[in-house]
Design a protein around this motif. Structure first.
Motif, mmCIF file in Angstrom:
data_model
loop_
_atom_site.group_PDB
_atom_site.id
_atom_site.type_symbol
_atom_site.label_atom_id
_atom_site.label_comp_id
_atom_site.label_asym_id
_atom_site.label_seq_id
_atom_site.Cartn_x
_atom_site.Cartn_y
_atom_site.Cartn_z
ATOM 1 N N LYS A 136 0.839 -1.205 0.000
ATOM 2 C CA LYS A 136 0.000 0.000 0.000
ATOM 3 C C LYS A 136 0.874 1.255 0.000
ATOM 4 N N ALA A 192 2.289 1.734 -3.392
ATOM 5 C CA ALA A 192 1.270 2.242 -4.323
ATOM 6 C C ALA A 192 1.010 3.723 -4.094
ATOM 7 N N ASP A 193 0.840 4.110 -2.826
ATOM 8 C CA ASP A 193 0.516 5.508 -2.504
ATOM 9 C C ASP A 193 1.648 6.454 -2.878
ATOM 10 N N SER A 245 -1.624 -0.532 -10.868
ATOM 11 C CA SER A 245 -2.571 0.440 -11.433
ATOM 12 C C SER A 245 -2.131 1.862 -11.147
ATOM 13 N N LYS A 246 -1.757 2.120 -9.904
ATOM 14 C CA LYS A 246 -1.370 3.469 -9.518
ATOM 15 C C LYS A 246 -0.020 3.883 -10.103
ATOM 16 N N CYS A 247 0.793 2.889 -10.440
ATOM 17 C CA CYS A 247 2.111 3.189 -11.009
ATOM 18 C C CYS A 247 2.100 3.190 -12.535
ATOM 19 N N LYS A 290 3.799 5.669 -5.241
ATOM 20 C CA LYS A 290 4.179 5.311 -6.620
ATOM 21 C C LYS A 290 5.638 4.835 -6.712
ATOM 22 N N HIS A 343 -8.076 5.964 -14.157
ATOM 23 C CA HIS A 343 -6.967 6.920 -14.054
ATOM 24 C C HIS A 343 -5.978 6.799 -15.217
ATOM 25 N N SER A 344 -6.026 5.664 -15.924
ATOM 26 C CA SER A 344 -5.144 5.497 -17.084
ATOM 27 C C SER A 344 -5.804 5.952 -18.380
ATOM 28 N N GLY A 386 -7.924 1.689 -11.733
ATOM 29 C CA GLY A 386 -6.699 1.803 -12.529
ATOM 30 C C GLY A 386 -6.990 2.191 -13.968
ATOM 31 N N ASN A 433 -3.532 -2.948 -7.181
ATOM 32 C CA ASN A 433 -3.583 -1.541 -6.810
ATOM 33 C C ASN A 433 -2.240 -0.855 -7.058
ATOM 34 N N THR A 451 -16.719 4.999 -9.336
ATOM 35 C CA THR A 451 -15.702 4.929 -10.393
ATOM 36 C C THR A 451 -16.349 4.975 -11.773
#
Length: 358
Positions: free
Chosen positions: A23, A26-27, A63-65, A29, A95-96, A92, A60, A124
């Protein structure tokens, strides 16, 4: 000692620490750290009841990265999924910038016999409709929201109001705002931003008038200034009203003084701002300037003036305003009558107050 042979309690602690690290990765990145943790999980060949949670954390992370393809491959290989699995991947894709993938996953999830979309998934999907102005899909999602009862979740309500605003359906946005109880600052923020974005200034100001949130009011005011919109008497009056309700009398006065033309609405808004902030004498002084400019007061103006007299316990001024209200034909208006009763009661003239009442 192989990971699989560790004591159960220790194993659970290890899993929890791994999830926390994922986590954090992810937060922040931090893809490098996340991949290192992922490699450790593969090498240790962990087979635990918590594998779904770990995989969700990895989805997660990727997705965030910005590694949405890796996230999708992990999702597709899962033998067991929960709602979080779907939610992480859909977020993900959102946001992508892949809205069609979000809808594809949503439709697939809706066909599941055991799992059902939760409020985060619906938020979402609605956000996806807002970003891409997909009105028909947004309406369909709204229908699902109503059937599922999830419309009462704040996340969902906020997303619905924003979706309708961004799709230029003002009636739809206002309908959600009015029909679903429980609005917070984010509800107002989402609908006002959407309305201002599409030039619905009067509607945005109507919504703003329902609340007194200085931070949001400043955002809307600044947004209008940057957009070079025309500040007519009604727009300026709404902003004056907002600042007055928020206790920012000096800011209200700045907007008022900057107006090139003023009507009875703008004058009354400024007088009301003075009243709301205890500036009773200032309200009465402003009224003289209003008369000097030849602006005729209405019933709301008289109500503000009478309540200002009540605040000062100034029966002399109150009697004069009362006489003006009668002469102008406003004595039978309820709002004026209530203000008269309040003024005479606070001034100790119960007899005159009773006469107004009767």
């Amino acid at each position: 000692m192989p990971t699989s042979k560790l004591p159960t309690n220790f194993h659970k602690l290890l899993v929890k620490d791994t999830i926390k690290l994922l986590k954090t990765s992810a937060d922040t990145k931090n893809l490098k750290l996340g991949k290192t943790i992922h490699a450790h999980l593969i090498i240790s060949n962990q087979t635990t009841p918590y594998h779904v949670i770990q995989t969700n954390s990895l989805i997660n992370l990727y997705s965030k990265c910005g590694q949405i393809e890796i996230a999708r491959r992990m999702f597709d290989r899962m033998l067991e999924r929960n709602v979080v699995s779907w939610s992480a991947l859909m977020a993900g894709y959102l946001h992508s910038g892949f809205p069609l993938e979000v809808f594809g996953l949503f439709k697939a999830l809706a066909l599941e016999e055991v799992l059902r979309p939760n409020e985060y998934i619906l938020a979402t999907v609605l956000s996806c409709c807002s970003d891409t102005v997909l009105f028909i899909e947004g309406r369909q999602c709204h229908g699902y929201v109503l059937k599922s009862g999830l419309v009462f979740h704040q996340y969902v309500k906020n997303s619905l109001t924003y979706m309708y605003s961004m799709c230029s359906d003002v009636e739809g946005a206002m309908s959600v705002l009015n029909s679903v109880p429980g609005s917070d600052v984010f509800t107002y923020n989402s609908i006002i931003n959407g309305l201002v974005e599409h030039g619905y200034l009067s509607e945005a100001l109507e919504v703003l008038g329902r609340m007194a949130d200085l931070k949001l009011g400043l955002q809307v005011h600044n947004r209008m200034l940057k957009s070079n919109v025309e500040f007519d008497e009604f727009v300026s009056s709404a902003i004056i009203d907002m600042y007055g309700k928020c206790g920012e009398i000096s800011m209200a006065r700045s907007v008022f003084d900057a107006m090139q033309t003023r009507n009875v609405v703008s004058w009354t808004a400024m007088l009301a701002a003075c009243l709301q902030n205890g500036c009773f004498e200032e309200a009465l002084k402003l009224f003289f300037h209003m008369e000097f400019e030849g602006i005729m007061p209405n019933e709301y103006t008289f109500a503000v003036l009478l309540n200002s007299c009540a605040g000062l316990s100034a029966l002399g001024h109150g009697n004069s305003v009362h006489a003006r209200a009668v002469k102008s034909g406003f004595k039978n208006h309820v709002i004026v009558g209530n203000a008269l009763i309040n003024m005479y009661a606070k001034g100790g003239n119960i007899e005159s107050g009773s006469k107004v009442f009767t």
